[in-house]
Write an enzyme that holds these catalytic residues in place. Structure first.
Site, PDB file in Angstrom:
ATOM      1  CG  HIS A  52      19.680   1.515  51.986  1.00  0.00           C
ATOM      2  ND1 HIS A  52      19.808   1.209  50.722  1.00  0.00           N
ATOM      3  CD2 HIS A  52      18.784   0.609  52.395  1.00  0.00           C
ATOM      4  CE1 HIS A  52      19.089   0.261  50.435  1.00  0.00           C
ATOM      5  NE2 HIS A  52      18.522  -0.121  51.511  1.00  0.00           N
ATOM      6  CD  GLU A  54      24.368   4.845  50.855  1.00  0.00           C
ATOM      7  OE1 GLU A  54      23.654   4.189  51.612  1.00  0.00           O
ATOM      8  OE2 GLU A  54      24.750   3.985  49.844  1.00  0.00           O
ATOM      9  CB  CYS A  82      21.002   0.897  46.369  1.00  0.00           C
ATOM     10  SG  CYS A  82      19.764   1.899  47.594  1.00  0.00           S
ATOM     11  CB  CYS A  85      21.103   5.485  48.395  1.00  0.00           C
ATOM     12  SG  CYS A  85      20.506   4.530  49.882  1.00  0.00           S
TER      13      CYS A  85
HETATM   14 ZN   LIG Z   1      20.682   2.436  49.225  1.00  0.00          ZN
END
Ligand SMILES: [Zn+2]
Length: 155
Positions: A52, A54, A82, A85
């Site tokens: 992801h 992040e 999310c 993250c």
């Molecule tokens: Zn994430």
């Protein structure tokens, strides 16, 4: 750079990512208004479900600064992080989080992580993915070793 400029940078990354085959997410990590790292989502490009924006940005920032502690930094996410993250951001000790799109908007385009947030609040027995304790006595040895280690690097 000010907050809006840093967020705009994360948003531009999210748009570029759509064009280059990644997911529609970007993240920028800054310290005192200076960009330390920036990244976009590369899950499908890297065959990595943890890639992801992040997490990618945290990895780059830590590598550049040669640290595992990003205290004093802020993260600008094109979308509300999310649970994975968010956990990574907390483990990295990042001071503050800014986001543009919220998780409801993400759910609206097929990225619904609300079920993971719900899972965290459930008892182990009530979760959708089976999880069970196995060999806890044997698993304990590394913890005892860690407890007794005199020269450990705590984080
Ligand atoms: Zn994430």
């Amino acid at each position: 750079m000010n907050k809006e400029e840093l967020m705009r940078r994360a948003i531009v990354l999210s748009e570029k990512s759509v064009k280059t085959g990644g997911g529609p997410f970007g993240a920028v990590i800054a310290k005192d208004g200076v960009v330390v790292a920036e990244a976009s989502n590369s899950v499908t490009l890297d065959f990595d479900p943890t890639a992801h924006a992040e997490v990618n940005a945290i990895r780059t920032a830590c590598n550049r600064l040669r640290t595992f502690d990003l205290e004093g930094c802020e993260i600008y996410c094109s979308c509300e992080p999310c649970p994975m993250c968010l956990g990574a951001i907390y483990w990295a000790h990042i001071d503050r989080i800014y986001y543009a799109n919220d998780r409801k908007a993400a759910a609206g385009i097929g990225f619904d992580d609300d079920f993971i947030y719900q899972e965290i609040g459930r008892d182990l027995a009530g979760r959708h993915r089976p999880i069970e304790c196995l060999l806890p006595e044997e698993g304990k040895k590394a913890f005892d070793m860690w407890r007794q280690k005199g020269d450990k690097t705590e984080y």
